[in-house]
Motif scaffolding. Structure first.
Motif, PDB file in Angstrom:
ATOM      1  N   ALA A   1     -14.439 -12.777   8.566  1.00 22.79           N
ATOM      2  CA  ALA A   1     -15.009 -11.475   7.733  1.00 22.79           C
ATOM      3  C   ALA A   1     -14.650 -11.366   6.394  1.00 22.79           C
ATOM      4  O   ALA A   1     -13.413 -11.942   6.034  1.00 22.79           O
ATOM      5  CB  ALA A   1     -14.612 -10.346   8.616  1.00 22.79           C
ATOM      6  N   ASP A   2     -15.340 -10.810   5.497  1.00 20.09           N
ATOM      7  CA  ASP A   2     -14.934 -10.642   4.092  1.00 20.09           C
ATOM      8  C   ASP A   2     -13.690  -9.616   4.286  1.00 20.09           C
ATOM      9  O   ASP A   2     -12.953  -9.744   3.156  1.00 20.09           O
ATOM     10  CB  ASP A   2     -16.197 -10.187   3.336  1.00 20.09           C
ATOM     11  N   THR A   3     -14.141  -8.533   4.726  1.00 20.18           N
ATOM     12  CA  THR A   3     -13.080  -7.519   4.951  1.00 20.18           C
ATOM     13  C   THR A   3     -12.854  -7.238   6.430  1.00 20.18           C
ATOM     14  O   THR A   3     -13.575  -6.998   7.336  1.00 20.18           O
ATOM     15  CB  THR A   3     -13.693  -6.249   4.394  1.00 20.18           C
ATOM     16  N   VAL A   4     -11.300  -6.697   6.654  1.00 21.70           N
ATOM     17  CA  VAL A   4     -10.911  -6.142   7.968  1.00 21.70           C
ATOM     18  C   VAL A   4     -10.351  -5.062   7.693  1.00 21.70           C
ATOM     19  O   VAL A   4      -9.499  -5.024   6.915  1.00 21.70           O
ATOM     20  CB  VAL A   4     -10.081  -7.368   8.546  1.00 21.70           C
ATOM     21  N   VAL A   5     -10.808  -3.902   8.506  1.00 19.19           N
ATOM     22  CA  VAL A   5     -10.200  -2.707   8.255  1.00 19.19           C
ATOM     23  C   VAL A   5      -9.480  -2.412   9.527  1.00 19.19           C
ATOM     24  O   VAL A   5     -10.199  -2.331  10.789  1.00 19.19           O
ATOM     25  CB  VAL A   5     -11.279  -1.661   8.081  1.00 19.19           C
ATOM     26  N   MET A   6      -8.260  -2.104   9.477  1.00 22.29           N
ATOM     27  CA  MET A   6      -7.547  -1.697  10.652  1.00 22.29           C
ATOM     28  C   MET A   6      -7.296  -0.159  10.565  1.00 22.29           C
ATOM     29  O   MET A   6      -6.429   0.468   9.890  1.00 22.29           O
ATOM     30  CB  MET A   6      -5.898  -2.082  10.543  1.00 22.29           C
ATOM     31  N   TYR A   7      -8.002   0.844  11.300  1.00 19.77           N
ATOM     32  CA  TYR A   7      -8.019   2.011  11.628  1.00 19.77           C
ATOM     33  C   TYR A   7      -7.083   2.624  12.479  1.00 19.77           C
ATOM     34  O   TYR A   7      -7.483   2.411  13.711  1.00 19.77           O
ATOM     35  CB  TYR A   7      -9.397   2.515  11.557  1.00 19.77           C
ATOM     36  N   LEU A   8      -6.304   3.216  12.082  1.00 18.26           N
ATOM     37  CA  LEU A   8      -5.085   3.802  13.210  1.00 18.26           C
ATOM     38  C   LEU A   8      -5.234   5.066  13.320  1.00 18.26           C
ATOM     39  O   LEU A   8      -4.811   6.004  12.850  1.00 18.26           O
ATOM     40  CB  LEU A   8      -3.698   3.702  12.328  1.00 18.26           C
ATOM     41  N   ALA A   9      -6.248   5.308  14.498  1.00 23.38           N
ATOM     42  CA  ALA A   9      -6.546   6.709  14.795  1.00 23.38           C
ATOM     43  C   ALA A   9      -5.850   6.873  16.108  1.00 23.38           C
ATOM     44  O   ALA A   9      -5.934   7.308  17.260  1.00 23.38           O
ATOM     45  CB  ALA A   9      -7.900   6.887  15.302  1.00 23.38           C
ATOM     46  N   THR A  10      -4.342   6.719  15.856  1.00 26.23           N
ATOM     47  CA  THR A  10      -3.506   6.846  17.006  1.00 26.23           C
ATOM     48  C   THR A  10      -2.402   7.774  16.485  1.00 26.23           C
ATOM     49  O   THR A  10      -2.525   8.456  15.626  1.00 26.23           O
ATOM     50  CB  THR A  10      -2.608   5.520  17.065  1.00 26.23           C
ATOM     51  N   ALA A  11      -1.441   8.136  17.360  1.00 30.86           N
ATOM     52  CA  ALA A  11      -0.249   9.125  17.113  1.00 30.86           C
ATOM     53  C   ALA A  11       0.331   8.362  16.087  1.00 30.86           C
ATOM     54  O   ALA A  11       0.827   7.352  16.073  1.00 30.86           O
ATOM     55  CB  ALA A  11       0.811   9.214  18.393  1.00 30.86           C
ATOM     56  N   PRO A  12       1.023   9.176  14.985  1.00 29.82           N
ATOM     57  CA  PRO A  12       1.672   8.834  14.004  1.00 29.82           C
ATOM     58  C   PRO A  12       2.937   8.046  14.308  1.00 29.82           C
ATOM     59  O   PRO A  12       3.412   7.210  13.434  1.00 29.82           O
ATOM     60  CB  PRO A  12       2.074  10.197  13.094  1.00 29.82           C
ATOM     61  N   SER A  13       3.464   8.243  15.400  1.00 30.76           N
ATOM     62  CA  SER A  13       4.717   7.682  15.726  1.00 30.76           C
ATOM     63  C   SER A  13       4.445   6.124  15.897  1.00 30.76           C
ATOM     64  O   SER A  13       5.383   5.527  16.160  1.00 30.76           O
ATOM     65  CB  SER A  13       5.198   8.412  17.168  1.00 30.76           C
ATOM     66  N   LEU A  14       3.043   5.715  16.136  1.00 33.97           N
ATOM     67  CA  LEU A  14       2.806   4.305  16.362  1.00 33.97           C
ATOM     68  C   LEU A  14       2.463   3.389  15.143  1.00 33.97           C
ATOM     69  O   LEU A  14       2.128   2.420  15.090  1.00 33.97           O
ATOM     70  CB  LEU A  14       1.711   4.097  17.481  1.00 33.97           C
ATOM     71  N   PHE A  15       2.229   4.463  13.787  1.00 35.84           N
ATOM     72  CA  PHE A  15       1.986   3.672  12.692  1.00 35.84           C
ATOM     73  C   PHE A  15       2.916   2.406  12.350  1.00 35.84           C
ATOM     74  O   PHE A  15       2.415   1.660  11.939  1.00 35.84           O
ATOM     75  CB  PHE A  15       1.918   4.738  11.616  1.00 35.84           C
ATOM     76  N   THR A  16       4.128   2.648  12.332  1.00 39.64           N
ATOM     77  CA  THR A  16       5.184   1.961  12.060  1.00 39.64           C
ATOM     78  C   THR A  16       5.053   0.520  12.835  1.00 39.64           C
ATOM     79  O   THR A  16       5.097  -0.421  12.425  1.00 39.64           O
ATOM     80  CB  THR A  16       6.706   2.399  11.814  1.00 39.64           C
ATOM     81  N   THR A  17       4.900   0.855  14.272  1.00 38.53           N
ATOM     82  CA  THR A  17       5.015  -0.307  15.176  1.00 38.53           C
ATOM     83  C   THR A  17       3.850  -1.171  14.992  1.00 38.53           C
ATOM     84  O   THR A  17       3.895  -2.419  14.975  1.00 38.53           O
ATOM     85  CB  THR A  17       5.044   0.398  16.762  1.00 38.53           C
ATOM     86  N   VAL A  18       2.448  -0.609  14.842  1.00 33.30           N
ATOM     87  CA  VAL A  18       1.431  -1.133  14.584  1.00 33.30           C
ATOM     88  C   VAL A  18       1.170  -1.991  13.255  1.00 33.30           C
ATOM     89  O   VAL A  18       0.877  -3.511  13.261  1.00 33.30           O
ATOM     90  CB  VAL A  18       0.127  -0.367  14.624  1.00 33.30           C
ATOM     91  N   CYS A  19       1.735  -1.524  12.254  1.00 37.41           N
ATOM     92  CA  CYS A  19       1.894  -2.250  11.154  1.00 37.41           C
ATOM     93  C   CYS A  19       2.714  -3.435  11.153  1.00 37.41           C
ATOM     94  O   CYS A  19       2.351  -4.509  10.594  1.00 37.41           O
ATOM     95  CB  CYS A  19       2.040  -1.402   9.933  1.00 37.41           C
ATOM     96  N   GLN A  20       3.903  -3.120  11.683  1.00 40.03           N
ATOM     97  CA  GLN A  20       5.001  -4.231  11.687  1.00 40.03           C
ATOM     98  C   GLN A  20       4.376  -5.336  12.560  1.00 40.03           C
ATOM     99  O   GLN A  20       4.614  -6.527  12.263  1.00 40.03           O
ATOM    100  CB  GLN A  20       6.142  -3.628  12.324  1.00 40.03           C
ATOM    101  N   GLN A  21       3.818  -4.926  13.605  1.00 42.74           N
ATOM    102  CA  GLN A  21       3.099  -6.113  14.651  1.00 42.74           C
ATOM    103  C   GLN A  21       2.032  -6.736  13.913  1.00 42.74           C
ATOM    104  O   GLN A  21       1.808  -7.977  13.982  1.00 42.74           O
ATOM    105  CB  GLN A  21       2.682  -5.335  15.887  1.00 42.74           C
ATOM    106  N   LEU A  22       1.233  -6.081  13.147  1.00 40.88           N
ATOM    107  CA  LEU A  22       0.092  -6.718  12.505  1.00 40.88           C
ATOM    108  C   LEU A  22       0.675  -7.623  11.361  1.00 40.88           C
ATOM    109  O   LEU A  22       0.140  -8.709  11.222  1.00 40.88           O
ATOM    110  CB  LEU A  22      -0.631  -5.741  11.471  1.00 40.88           C
ATOM    111  N   GLY A  23       1.780  -7.199  10.706  1.00 38.03           N
ATOM    112  CA  GLY A  23       2.393  -8.142   9.843  1.00 38.03           C
ATOM    113  C   GLY A  23       3.066  -9.355  10.512  1.00 38.03           C
ATOM    114  O   GLY A  23       2.876 -10.640  10.152  1.00 38.03           O
ATOM    115  N   ALA A  24       3.683  -9.154  11.723  1.00 40.00           N
ATOM    116  CA  ALA A  24       4.210 -10.524  12.331  1.00 40.00           C
ATOM    117  C   ALA A  24       3.274 -10.997  12.840  1.00 40.00           C
ATOM    118  O   ALA A  24       3.487 -12.452  12.935  1.00 40.00           O
ATOM    119  CB  ALA A  24       5.070 -10.001  13.316  1.00 40.00           C
TER     120      ALA A  24
END
Length: 489
Positions: free
Chosen positions: A105-128
């Protein structure tokens, strides 16, 4: 444009109430890029067809004019897909990577409509997992943190994976058509700019009132309250739009630089000014639309001794040359007498009155945000028929009313639709920068600290009856400056 939108929390409340209806409307309007996938992510096992059936059921519950026909949904459903994920498991991110790599895809959007407590976990896992590429954008829903330290911690963790230009911190109020027209009113017209300053404006009032209570969100609201839920983000963003200096261009950073200056110019709080200029309240049992409703402490998930505020009213000032001495009044609350979001600019009285006017009558500009969407400008006009007043003519208020729905049609782009399309296109103008958020948290923190100390002393929020406009102290707050809330005129 070929895009993939990965919706973490794809079966959650926000997804089916706001995000997917907005995506459907953009599809209906023809503005959603045709070559795109919407990938709902959830914890439960579900096929694509089962997910589509779930979304069809949810969309059948929205307002009648926004519901899809069977034929419309059948076409829209081709964009919908589903992926089961445990957000703590690296293997599940590997599965997401495979799904996304199946087509570039030209653009990939990761929309975190989750509890804010998961923001850090999701972003770290996306990076890894190698999913934070230059084509990736991440959308963070509010609340972004519970206080200044937690906000900084989340932002720092997200910035370890994504650059600032890839981070879209969403505040849906900025996507409202009336807020867009507020900026157009200020910076696209010559007639208001000479008046937009302390010499001509007596006060500015921002109201965000809800008739609803906390509904089924009592447990969430207990840890949040009205100050964090509405003032720290929505209200301050509206204040910035009203108070900012003209930016040098419509570029994202030019606009956000000016908003940051407003936040940095707000008067700092002291324990004394919090006591004097901030009112916190909590609704008690009453009636809404003739029906009895429980008090906040009787709501599901709420402590019977709760000290959480459901109402805030405050007075502040912007300490700069344009606004010095002009009071800005903000109020927000649940279980109030009406559902209303508006900004009211109260202009000063004429310097020398040669006509009779009703007591307190003056020019006012009202920017309606909800449920009405438009502008009302109150002028003074000569009454056509009047009793003998000794030869002195009497003036009466007359309104110039611009209803945006009537003027531009009811099919205008809604807030979430506008913001989602901006994310896909990479436009940052309507999103909040990290330093803005930190400045907002710095400003509200002394209020939170003062309330924490008050709670320790056993001082509860002021009670107000559901169906009214909040505690009486909120009226006294504005009356000290010789003003009144709009409904009190």
């Amino acid at each position: 444009m070929r895009f993939d939108l990965v919706l973490f929390g794809g079966t959650g409340d926000l997804a089916w109430r706001k995000l997917l209806p907005a995506l459907f409307q953009s599809f209906r309007h023809g503005s959603l890029p045709a070559d795109g996938r919407i990938i709902g992510v959830g914890r439960g096992a579900m096929s694509d067809d089962e997910y589509r059936a779930l979304i069809a059921q949810r969309l059948a519950e929205v307002e009648a004019d926004k519901r899809p026909s069977d034929a419309e949904f059948a076409r829209f459903a081709q964009h919908l897909h589903y992926l089961r994920m445990d957000l703590s498991q690296p293997a599940d991110y590997a599965a997401l990577r495979e799904l996304l790599q199946a087509r570039e895809a030209d653009t990939v959007v990761m929309y975190l409509a989750t509890a804010p407590s998961l923001f850090t976990t999701v972003c770290q896992q996306l990076g890894a997992a190698g999913l934070a590429t230059e084509r990736t954008r991440v959308v963070l829903e509010k609340p972004l943190g519970h206080d200044l330290p937690s906000n900084r911690a989340i932002n720092a963790a997200v910035r370890e994976v994504f650059s600032e230009t890839q981070i879209f911190r969403i505040d849906h109020y900025l996507g409202k058509p009336s807020v867009q027209n507020l900026l157009a009113l200020r910076f696209g017209n010559a007639i208001f700019e000479p008046l937009w300053r302390r010499e001509n404006i007596a006060s500015i009032e921002i109201t965000m009132a809800e008739q609803l209570g906390v509904e089924k969100r009592g447990e969430f609201y207990e840890s949040t309250g009205a100050l964090r839920d509405m003032v720290q983000n929505h209200a301050l963003q509206l204040l910035c739009a009203i108070g900012m200096e003209p930016p040098i261009s419509a570029d994202a950073d030019a606009i956000r630089n000016e908003k940051l200056k407003v936040l940095q110019s707000l008067k700092r709080w002291t324990p004394e000014t919090v006591t004097r200029d901030v009112v916190r309240g909590q609704y008690a049992a009453g009636q809404i639309a003739g029906k009895p409703v429980p008090g906040y402490r009787q709501e599901e998930g709420v402590s019977p001794t709760s000290q959480t505020e459901t109402f805030v009213a405050l007075r502040t000032e912007i300490s700069n040359w344009r606004w010095a001495g002009v009071p800005f009044f903000i109020r927000t609350g649940k279980r109030l007498a009406g559902r209303e979001a508006s900004i009211v600019v109260h202009f000063r009285q004429v310097p020398h009155a040669i006509y009779r006017t009703p007591l307190g009558a003056a020019n006012r500009l009202t920017i309606h945000l909800q449920p009405k969407d438009g502008l009302t400008l109150q002028l003074m006009a000569a009454a056509q028929s009047q009793a003998d007043t000794g030869g002195v003519q009497t003036l009466s208020p007359a309104a110039l009313d611009l209803d945006f729905d009537q003027r531009f049609g009811t099919e205008r782009v809604g807030a979430y639709e506008r913001l989602l399309l901006d994310v896909i296109a990479g436009r940052l103008n309507l999103f909040v920068r990290a330093d803005e958020q930190e400045a907002a948290w710095q400003w509200v923190e002394p209020i939170l600290e003062a309330w924490q100390q008050a709670n320790a002393r056993g001082e509860a929020p002021r009670p107000y009856v559901a169906g009214h406009w909040g505690p009486g102290a909120a009226s006294a707050l504005v009356a000290r400056d010789g003003h009144s809330w709009m409904e009190e005129f």
